[in-house]
Design an enzyme around this catalytic site. Structure first.
Site, PDB file in Angstrom:
ATOM      1  N   ASP A  31       0.800  -1.223   0.164  1.00 21.98           N
ATOM      2  CA  ASP A  31      -0.075   0.003  -0.117  1.00 21.98           C
ATOM      3  C   ASP A  31       1.028   1.196  -0.070  1.00 21.98           C
ATOM      4  OD1 ASP A  31      -3.075   0.356   1.300  1.00 21.98           O
ATOM      5  OD2 ASP A  31      -1.855   2.045   0.926  1.00 21.98           O
ATOM      6  N   SER A 124     -17.083  -2.881  -8.672  1.00 20.99           N
ATOM      7  CA  SER A 124     -18.271  -1.913  -8.004  1.00 20.99           C
ATOM      8  C   SER A 124     -19.378  -2.176  -8.799  1.00 20.99           C
ATOM      9  CB  SER A 124     -17.495  -0.721  -8.076  1.00 20.99           C
ATOM     10  OG  SER A 124     -18.505   0.276  -7.794  1.00 20.99           O
ATOM     11  N   TYR A 148     -14.603   7.022 -12.419  1.00 23.06           N
ATOM     12  CA  TYR A 148     -14.143   6.062 -11.734  1.00 23.06           C
ATOM     13  C   TYR A 148     -14.934   4.566 -11.853  1.00 23.06           C
ATOM     14  CZ  TYR A 148     -14.782   3.077  -7.358  1.00 23.06           C
ATOM     15  OH  TYR A 148     -15.083   2.194  -6.786  1.00 23.06           O
ATOM     16  N   LYS A 152     -12.940   0.565 -13.154  1.00 17.17           N
ATOM     17  CA  LYS A 152     -13.557  -0.545 -13.081  1.00 17.17           C
ATOM     18  C   LYS A 152     -13.977  -1.422 -14.186  1.00 17.17           C
ATOM     19  CE  LYS A 152     -12.905   0.194  -8.558  1.00 17.17           C
ATOM     20  NZ  LYS A 152     -11.533  -0.739  -7.886  1.00 17.17           N
ATOM     21  N   ARG A 230     -30.441   2.082  -1.172  1.00 14.43           N
ATOM     22  CA  ARG A 230     -29.054   1.585  -1.497  1.00 14.43           C
ATOM     23  C   ARG A 230     -29.116   0.081  -0.564  1.00 14.43           C
ATOM     24  NH1 ARG A 230     -29.237   4.958  -4.499  1.00 14.43           N
ATOM     25  NH2 ARG A 230     -27.740   6.498  -5.166  1.00 14.43           N
TER      26      ARG A 230
HETATM   27  P1  NAD Z   1      -9.589   2.745   0.577  1.00 13.94           P
HETATM   28  O1  NAD Z   1      -9.267   4.078  -0.080  1.00 13.94           O
HETATM   29  O2  NAD Z   1      -9.698   2.535   2.129  1.00 13.94           O
HETATM   30  O3  NAD Z   1      -8.551   1.749   0.292  1.00 13.94           O
HETATM   31  C1  NAD Z   1      -7.629   1.567  -0.930  1.00 13.94           C
HETATM   32  C2  NAD Z   1      -6.370   1.420  -0.717  1.00 13.94           C
HETATM   33  O4  NAD Z   1      -5.453   1.485  -1.774  1.00 13.94           O
HETATM   34  C3  NAD Z   1      -5.823   2.669   0.460  1.00 13.94           C
HETATM   35  O5  NAD Z   1      -5.268   2.332   1.474  1.00 13.94           O
HETATM   36  C4  NAD Z   1      -4.727   3.418  -0.471  1.00 13.94           C
HETATM   37  O6  NAD Z   1      -3.768   3.875   0.251  1.00 13.94           O
HETATM   38  C5  NAD Z   1      -4.224   2.257  -1.490  1.00 13.94           C
HETATM   39  N1  NAD Z   1      -3.848   2.826  -2.811  1.00 13.94           N
HETATM   40  C6  NAD Z   1      -4.543   3.390  -3.664  1.00 13.94           C
HETATM   41  N2  NAD Z   1      -3.509   3.813  -4.881  1.00 13.94           N
HETATM   42  C7  NAD Z   1      -2.595   3.053  -4.743  1.00 13.94           C
HETATM   43  C8  NAD Z   1      -1.617   2.752  -5.195  1.00 13.94           C
HETATM   44  N3  NAD Z   1      -1.179   3.102  -6.681  1.00 13.94           N
HETATM   45  N4  NAD Z   1      -0.490   1.964  -4.914  1.00 13.94           N
HETATM   46  C9  NAD Z   1      -0.620   1.158  -3.757  1.00 13.94           C
HETATM   47  N5  NAD Z   1      -1.671   1.423  -3.156  1.00 13.94           N
HETATM   48  C10 NAD Z   1      -2.575   2.357  -3.354  1.00 13.94           C
HETATM   49  O7  NAD Z   1     -10.836   2.067  -0.137  1.00 13.94           O
HETATM   50  P2  NAD Z   1     -11.659   0.801   0.279  1.00 13.94           P
HETATM   51  O8  NAD Z   1     -13.142   1.330   0.331  1.00 13.94           O
HETATM   52  O9  NAD Z   1     -10.975  -0.008   1.036  1.00 13.94           O
HETATM   53  O10 NAD Z   1     -11.870   0.246  -1.214  1.00 13.94           O
HETATM   54  C11 NAD Z   1     -11.125  -1.007  -1.744  1.00 13.94           C
HETATM   55  C12 NAD Z   1     -11.281  -1.323  -3.317  1.00 13.94           C
HETATM   56  O11 NAD Z   1     -12.804  -1.514  -3.404  1.00 13.94           O
HETATM   57  C13 NAD Z   1     -10.970  -0.072  -4.278  1.00 13.94           C
HETATM   58  O12 NAD Z   1     -10.417  -0.527  -5.422  1.00 13.94           O
HETATM   59  C14 NAD Z   1     -12.461   0.473  -4.518  1.00 13.94           C
HETATM   60  O13 NAD Z   1     -12.607   1.250  -5.781  1.00 13.94           O
HETATM   61  C15 NAD Z   1     -13.375  -0.669  -4.324  1.00 13.94           C
HETATM   62  N6  NAD Z   1     -14.821  -0.356  -4.068  1.00 13.94           N
HETATM   63  C16 NAD Z   1     -14.919   0.398  -2.895  1.00 13.94           C
HETATM   64  C17 NAD Z   1     -16.232   0.782  -2.499  1.00 13.94           C
HETATM   65  C18 NAD Z   1     -16.686   1.392  -1.192  1.00 13.94           C
HETATM   66  O14 NAD Z   1     -17.640   1.984  -1.128  1.00 13.94           O
HETATM   67  N7  NAD Z   1     -15.664   1.509  -0.336  1.00 13.94           N
HETATM   68  C19 NAD Z   1     -17.629   0.197  -3.328  1.00 13.94           C
HETATM   69  C20 NAD Z   1     -17.008  -0.596  -4.228  1.00 13.94           C
HETATM   70  C21 NAD Z   1     -15.860  -0.993  -4.851  1.00 13.94           C
HETATM   71  N1  UDP Z   2     -26.885  10.613   0.583  1.00 13.26           N
HETATM   72  C1  UDP Z   2     -27.215  11.670   1.317  1.00 13.26           C
HETATM   73  N2  UDP Z   2     -26.508  12.770   1.765  1.00 13.26           N
HETATM   74  C2  UDP Z   2     -25.090  12.376   1.837  1.00 13.26           C
HETATM   75  C3  UDP Z   2     -24.412  11.424   1.335  1.00 13.26           C
HETATM   76  C4  UDP Z   2     -25.508  10.419   0.527  1.00 13.26           C
HETATM   77  O1  UDP Z   2     -28.529  11.970   1.312  1.00 13.26           O
HETATM   78  O2  UDP Z   2     -24.442  13.099   2.480  1.00 13.26           O
HETATM   79  C5  UDP Z   2     -27.433   9.755  -0.335  1.00 13.26           C
HETATM   80  C6  UDP Z   2     -27.155   9.387  -1.560  1.00 13.26           C
HETATM   81  O3  UDP Z   2     -28.116  10.412  -2.385  1.00 13.26           O
HETATM   82  C7  UDP Z   2     -27.644   8.065  -1.792  1.00 13.26           C
HETATM   83  C8  UDP Z   2     -27.422   7.372  -0.376  1.00 13.26           C
HETATM   84  O4  UDP Z   2     -27.262   8.331   0.653  1.00 13.26           O
HETATM   85  O5  UDP Z   2     -28.960   8.048  -1.841  1.00 13.26           O
HETATM   86  C9  UDP Z   2     -26.012   6.540  -0.489  1.00 13.26           C
HETATM   87  O6  UDP Z   2     -25.103   7.441  -1.005  1.00 13.26           O
HETATM   88  P1  UDP Z   2     -23.346   7.080  -0.872  1.00 13.26           P
HETATM   89  O7  UDP Z   2     -22.669   8.263  -1.230  1.00 13.26           O
HETATM   90  O8  UDP Z   2     -22.996   6.702   0.508  1.00 13.26           O
HETATM   91  O9  UDP Z   2     -23.655   5.727  -2.007  1.00 13.26           O
HETATM   92  P2  UDP Z   2     -23.394   5.674  -3.515  1.00 13.26           P
HETATM   93  O10 UDP Z   2     -24.541   6.898  -3.916  1.00 13.26           O
HETATM   94  O11 UDP Z   2     -22.207   5.730  -3.913  1.00 13.26           O
HETATM   95  O12 UDP Z   2     -24.344   4.388  -3.578  1.00 13.26           O
END
Ligand code: NAD
Ligand code: UDP
Length: 345
Positions: A31, A124, A148, A152, A230
């Site tokens: 990381d 995602s 973003y 993916k 959601r």
């Molecule tokens: P996060 O930001 O907490 O974790 C990602 C980690 O990757 C961080 O620790 C960051 O320092 C590291 N990182 C970023 N770019 C890097 C690089 N170039 N080299 C090395 N390390 C790097 O995010 P998260 O919520 O744990 O998400 C993890 C994965 O899941 C991500 O790929 C994100 O896109 C995907 N994802 C997250 C969500 C969500 O809601 N959290 C939803 C769908 C998908």
């Molecule tokens: N949302 C909200 N206020 C906030 C952040 C999010 O009302 O400050 C709502 C947003 O419109 C959605 C839900 O909460 O209906 C979940 O949003 P989030 O950003 O957590 O996830 P995503 O939209 O990426 O699914």
């Protein structure tokens, strides 16, 4: 069984490391700490009794990656590292394509060269076309609507091409819905930098008095109470899904795609009410304009993961909110509260 976890100090990666260690895997984390803290390593040790190997490295550094694969005998990779803020990706698309796509390209190249051909990738629900009708299953047409999500979708396509060129690869593409919650110990959780973009960290910061009120983006959606719905999933359920997907890679080749969600949706108002019940505090809120790009309902059809991986979410909304709250209460400033917590290395 040594596995590399990119992004392993991040929110979902750190919870998955705990699950992996508990299941007997040896873990190497890579990381760059751009969105996480080294303190996570101490917390993982405190929870599991084992300290993962840690490499402070970047996926954009090809030489460093090659070194990692030469030094460690890595069997498989769980690839979480990436940038994840939708809004930011609209303003800085090249940063997102470079980090998420080039980073994965470098990683896959290093894996290919050293014969490590098992990967679990963090995709995602943002890859789905928001014009589709929820619940989304894995066959729902894709059509990411922001940079973003497109990173993916591009990586998913790259993984399919990689397998077609070299059928020794086994890849699992996991499409997460809305991960929330924290480890029940309250030692690790989500630690957003700056003003939170997502609903749950925003609510918890309102609860601890760091933010004055919640803006609810729209109350005129076609849902039962007008606010967005959601599919929230506990991060520990998600972590368990990764271990099952990883184990499954040892039995098959090819690219498999799975939704990881509960199949049950909750509105913003239901989340607010649940937090009020759990914390005993009133959460001040205001209704504002809809957030651009938001859809009314985003919901998973999680049946494929149940059928093929034997996985389904077990934790309900109350548990998700309780665990989130425990983490936030114990760590009001996230990992920068660390000095107040006694952690031994
Ligand atoms: P996060 O930001 O907490 O974790 C990602 C980690 O990757 C961080 O620790 C960051 O320092 C590291 N990182 C970023 N770019 C890097 C690089 N170039 N080299 C090395 N390390 C790097 O995010 P998260 O919520 O744990 O998400 C993890 C994965 O899941 C991500 O790929 C994100 O896109 C995907 N994802 C997250 C969500 C969500 O809601 N959290 C939803 C769908 C998908
Ligand atoms: N949302 C909200 N206020 C906030 C952040 C999010 O009302 O400050 C709502 C947003 O419109 C959605 C839900 O909460 O209906 C979940 O949003 P989030 O950003 O957590 O996830 P995503 O939209 O990426 O699914």
């Amino acid at each position: 069984m040594l596995v590399l976890v990119t992004g392993g100090t991040g929110y979902i990666g750190s919870h998955t490391c705990i699950e992996l260690i508990n299941e007997g895997f040896e873990v190497v984390i890579l990381d760059n700490l751009s969105n996480s803290s080294f303190e996570v390593i101490h917390r993982i040790k405190e929870i599991t009794g084992k300290k993962p190997h840690f490499i402070h490295g970047d996926l954009l550094d090809e030489k460093e990656l090659q070194k990692v694969f030469n030094v460690y005998d890595i069997e498989a990779v769980l690839h979480f590292a990436g940038l994840k803020a939708v809004g930011e990706s609209v303003h800085f698309p090249l940063r997102y394509y470079h980090n998420n796509v080039t980073g994965t390209l470098n990683l896959s190249k290093a894996m290919q060269e050293t014969g490590t051909k098992k990967m679990v990738f963090s995709s995602s629900a943002t890859v789905y076309s928001l014009h589709g009708t929820p619940p989304f299953n894995e066959e729902t047409p894709l059509g990411a609507m922001n940079p973003y999500g497109r990173t993916k979708q591009m990586v998913e396509e790259m993984m399919h091409d990689l397998y077609h060129a070299d059928p020794e690869w086994s890849i699992s593409l996991l499409r997460y819905f809305n991960p929330i919650g924290a480890h029940p110990s309250g030692l690790i959780g989500e630690d957003p930098q700056g003003l939170p973009n997502n609903l749950i960290p925003y609510i918890t910061q309102v609860c601890v008095g760091k933010l004055p009120y919640l803006n609810i983006y729209g109350n005129d959606y076609d849902t039962h109470d007008g606010t967005g719905v959601r599919d929230y999933i506990h991060v520990c359920d998600l972590a368990r899904g990764h271990v099952l997907a990883l184990k499954d890679l040892y039995n098959k080749r090819g690219v498999s795609t799975y939704n990881l969600g509960t199949g049950r949706g909750y509105s913003v108002m239901e989340i607010v009410e649940t937090f009020e019940r759990i914390t005993g505090n009133r959460i001040p809120y205001r209704f504002t304009e809809r957030r651009p790009g938001d859809i009314h309902v985003c919901l998973a059809d999680p049946n494929k993961a149940a059928l093929e991986l034997g996985w389904q979410a077990e934790k309900d909304l109350t548990e998700m909110c309780k665990d989130t709250w425990k983490w936030q209460k114990n760590n009001p400033d996230g990992y920068s509260t660390a000095k107040k917590v006694v952690v031994t290395s």
